[in-house]
Write an enzyme that holds these catalytic residues in place. Structure first.
Site, mmCIF file in Angstrom:
data_model
loop_
_atom_site.group_PDB
_atom_site.id
_atom_site.type_symbol
_atom_site.label_atom_id
_atom_site.label_comp_id
_atom_site.label_asym_id
_atom_site.label_seq_id
_atom_site.Cartn_x
_atom_site.Cartn_y
_atom_site.Cartn_z
ATOM 1 N N ASN A 37 50.961 36.598 37.823
ATOM 2 C CA ASN A 37 49.758 37.278 38.296
ATOM 3 C C ASN A 37 50.051 37.887 39.665
ATOM 4 O O ASN A 37 50.893 38.770 39.767
ATOM 5 C CB ASN A 37 48.586 36.286 38.323
ATOM 6 C CG ASN A 37 47.344 36.845 38.983
ATOM 7 O OD1 ASN A 37 46.925 37.952 38.679
ATOM 8 N ND2 ASN A 37 46.765 36.110 39.915
ATOM 9 N N GLU A 38 49.429 37.422 40.695
ATOM 10 C CA GLU A 38 49.617 37.989 42.036
ATOM 11 C C GLU A 38 50.750 37.240 42.746
ATOM 12 O O GLU A 38 50.511 36.363 43.576
ATOM 13 C CB GLU A 38 48.310 37.912 42.825
ATOM 14 C CG GLU A 38 47.205 38.783 42.217
ATOM 15 C CD GLU A 38 45.888 38.702 42.977
ATOM 16 O OE1 GLU A 38 45.744 37.805 43.847
ATOM 17 O OE2 GLU A 38 44.999 39.526 42.711
ATOM 18 N N GLU B 260 43.044 44.445 37.638
ATOM 19 C CA GLU B 260 41.923 43.864 38.394
ATOM 20 C C GLU B 260 41.353 44.957 39.281
ATOM 21 O O GLU B 260 42.065 45.523 40.109
ATOM 22 C CB GLU B 260 42.353 42.675 39.265
ATOM 23 C CG GLU B 260 42.657 41.409 38.501
ATOM 24 C CD GLU B 260 42.851 40.197 39.419
ATOM 25 O OE1 GLU B 260 42.216 40.158 40.498
ATOM 26 O OE2 GLU B 260 43.625 39.307 39.043
ATOM 27 N N GLU C 162 38.319 35.139 33.639
ATOM 28 C CA GLU C 162 39.075 34.079 34.302
ATOM 29 C C GLU C 162 38.286 32.785 34.311
ATOM 30 O O GLU C 162 37.049 32.788 34.260
ATOM 31 C CB GLU C 162 39.393 34.500 35.750
ATOM 32 C CG GLU C 162 40.260 33.517 36.501
ATOM 33 C CD GLU C 162 40.761 34.071 37.834
ATOM 34 O OE1 GLU C 162 41.548 33.380 38.515
ATOM 35 O OE2 GLU C 162 40.364 35.204 38.202
ATOM 36 N N GLN D 204 34.562 40.982 36.832
ATOM 37 C CA GLN D 204 35.034 40.411 35.587
ATOM 38 C C GLN D 204 33.979 40.576 34.499
ATOM 39 O O GLN D 204 32.949 41.189 34.737
ATOM 40 C CB GLN D 204 35.388 38.945 35.773
ATOM 41 C CG GLN D 204 36.606 38.730 36.657
ATOM 42 C CD GLN D 204 37.036 37.268 36.740
ATOM 43 O OE1 GLN D 204 36.603 36.392 36.008
ATOM 44 N NE2 GLN D 204 37.900 36.994 37.692
ATOM 45 N N TYR E 176 40.214 46.126 44.961
ATOM 46 C CA TYR E 176 38.776 45.863 44.991
ATOM 47 C C TYR E 176 38.112 46.744 46.042
ATOM 48 O O TYR E 176 38.645 46.937 47.136
ATOM 49 C CB TYR E 176 38.511 44.393 45.313
ATOM 50 C CG TYR E 176 38.879 43.459 44.189
ATOM 51 C CD1 TYR E 176 37.975 43.164 43.167
ATOM 52 C CD2 TYR E 176 40.148 42.867 44.129
ATOM 53 C CE1 TYR E 176 38.313 42.312 42.132
ATOM 54 C CE2 TYR E 176 40.487 42.013 43.094
ATOM 55 C CZ TYR E 176 39.572 41.742 42.099
ATOM 56 O OH TYR E 176 39.912 40.910 41.067
#
Length: 521
Positions: A201-202, A324, A54, A373, A268
């Site tokens: 995306n989100e 992710e 990103e 990432q 996450y």
């Protein structure tokens, strides 16, 4: 979040309810396991080892791209050392340009002469200037350079269906259309291949704070106009749930499941609650086990999202992409906190091994994973500092697991004592297995206990006689051990000699806090 036993129903991590007594490593804990080679499962997609790059901090600029005029050795602006390391890792797919950055990215600002591209403010990550030096051509060429497929995320946040459709045509068209000829004018004659395209995306967060019902309708609308060139099969990826938002998955599958090739989920491993505030290097055993517990939550998440998807898509036509995932800590002192720049310890290596094991177990539905990432951001493979580069413990785990790519999943059932510390309890030993494309069987074992070694006996059911076994190990003296630019090889794999064949079984002397990859021949 307190997880009691963290078994998550995972067959490959069956834990016997034995007490954790703090026995010295000289008195290993007995562990029994069964490898069922006669019950092959799904193919473990190579894309489970995908990456994410990103426009965030030093992830692109200084990490991948330094420009042709840089003193740092480069090829057409790409760092030679980073490119070489990623080629060695055999990266299958890279997701770009975000992330939240994608939700405001307008692709036209990243094409044409670099000195004429507009400079914007990166409103999501640190409020710094975004020069748009690294755009469509730079990314697509980078993916080709390292031998990876391209996964491009489109802008649903403040973009339009027309903008998204034009971008796909610009990338993939081999016609004489105005957009295709504009690409040629900008230096690329032949179209690129675009295997994966994200419809936003989100959408539940930085992509617009939408309700699931509204997001499903937008997905249906936007994806209609994403039309890759004839002969290209571009998977349209729906913007899926945040962690355990099962309502989001329910609505998206019910309302838009027939209009997608895959759906994402983001998760996450965060210790200490949100926002992340704990150190990536300064931690004790309570944070070690909490971090591993958080990583193991991935199994519960996938299991429940899969169940919803199975209800609407029993034939599994829609893949689940965990595009992710990774650890998230407080940023390193002295660095813009919006850059999400953290270190990477042995704890992160074990998080990676556990996550890959879980992905392999769910390989029937999970077809892609993209760790967050690739370089210099969150749980990175690689860290750079000027001309220096180092490989993180997480990189080395990905390297150990390379034989899993496109292998056939083999059930590995493990009965191990729990490792307990404070309020946390996790299986002491975790693992997974595949039959690789080369025909050999590979067994991954991780000892989560930082204090006690394990004596693992693996029975081989349905496996022809094994003539030889070898292995590699990743461990380190301390749970906080990590590589620095002064000591870049403090944590790295080594040959493993603690395995033998005995009476048709594998006998493995598994050290504490270690990841081992075995090859059976």
């Amino acid at each position: 979040m307190k997880l009691k036993t963290l078994l998550c129903g995972l067959p490959l991590a069956i834990a016997a309810l034995l007490p954790a007594t703090g026995i010295a490593q000289s008195n290993p804990v007995p562990v029994q396991a069964m490898l069922r080679a006669d019950q092959p499962g799904a193919t473990v997609s190579r894309n489970l080892f995908g990456q994410f790059a990103e426009h965030l901090g030093f992830g692109i600029y200084g990490g991948i791209w330094v420009g042709e005029d840089s003193k740092i050795p480069n090829t057409r602006g790409y760092r030679n050392d980073v490119v070489a390391a990623l080629k060695q890792l055999e990266v299958p797919v890279v997701r770009w340009p975000g992330g939240c950055f994608a939700d405001e990215y307008h692709w036209r600002e990243g094409i044409g002469p670099r000195d004429q591209r507009p400079v914007r403010v990166n409103t999501h990550w640190g409020g710094v200037e975004e020069p748009n030096t690294f755009g469509t051509h730079e990314f697509m060429d980078f993916a080709e350079l390292i031998g990876a497929d391209a996964y491009v995320s489109g802008n649903v946040g403040n973009g339009t269906p027309e903008e998204m459709a034009s971008w796909v045509e610009y990338i993939t068209s081999d016609t004489q259309s105005t957009l295709a000829n504009e690409r040629r004018k900008n230096g690329r004659d032949k179209p690129w291949t675009l295997p994966y395209f994200g419809i936003g995306n989100e959408l539940w967060g930085c992509g617009g704070h939408m309700r699931a019902e509204y997001a499903a309708d937008l997905h249906r609308r936007y994806q209609t106009f994403v039309k890759a060139a004839p002969g290209q099969n571009t998977v349209k990826v729906a913007a899926g749930a945040n962690s355990d938002d099962y309502h989001w998955t329910e609505v998206m599958m019910r309302e838009a499941g027939k209009h997608m090739g895959a759906m994402s989920v983001h998760y996450y491993a965060v210790s200490g609650g949100w926002p992340p505030k704990r150190s990536s290097t300064d931690f004790a055993e309570d944070e070690w086990i909490e971090g591993l517990s958080s990583a193991l939550k991935m199994d519960e998440l996938i299991t429940r999202h899969k169940a919803i998807m199975d209800k609407y898509d029993p034939d599994k036509k829609v893949a689940l992409y965990v595009d992710e995932w990774g650890t998230w800590y407080a940023g390193l002192p002295g660095v813009n906190p919006g850059f999400l720049h953290q270190q990477n310890t042995l704890r992160d290596a074990l998080v990676a091994s556990l996550t890959i094991d879980i992905f392999a177990h769910h390989a029937d539905r999970v077809k892609m994973g993209n760790i967050a990432q690739m370089v210099n951001v969150l749980q990175a493979m690689i860290l750079t500092q000027g001309e220096k580069m180092l490989l993180t413990p997480t990189y080395h785990v990905f390297d150990l697991y390379k034989p899993f790519k496109d292998g056939t999943y083999l059930p590995l059932e493990i009965a191990a004592p729990q490792y307990k510390h404070g309020e946390w309890a996790v299986p002491g030993v975790h693992g997974s297995s595949v039959r690789g494309k080369d025909g050999h069987v590979y067994v991954a074992l991780t000892n989560l206990d930082p204090n006690r070694s394990a004596s693992v006996s693996v029975r081989l059911q349905g496996q022809a006689a094994v003539s030889a076994v070898s292995g590699r190990i990743l461990t380190a003296p301390q749970i906080t051990s990590h590589n620095t630019f002064d000591s870049p090889e403090s944590v790295k794999p080594a040959d493993f000699s603690g395995v033998r064949l005995e009476g048709g079984q594998l006998k493995v002397d598994l050290p504490a806090k270690a990841v081992v990859m075995l090859q059976l021949r």
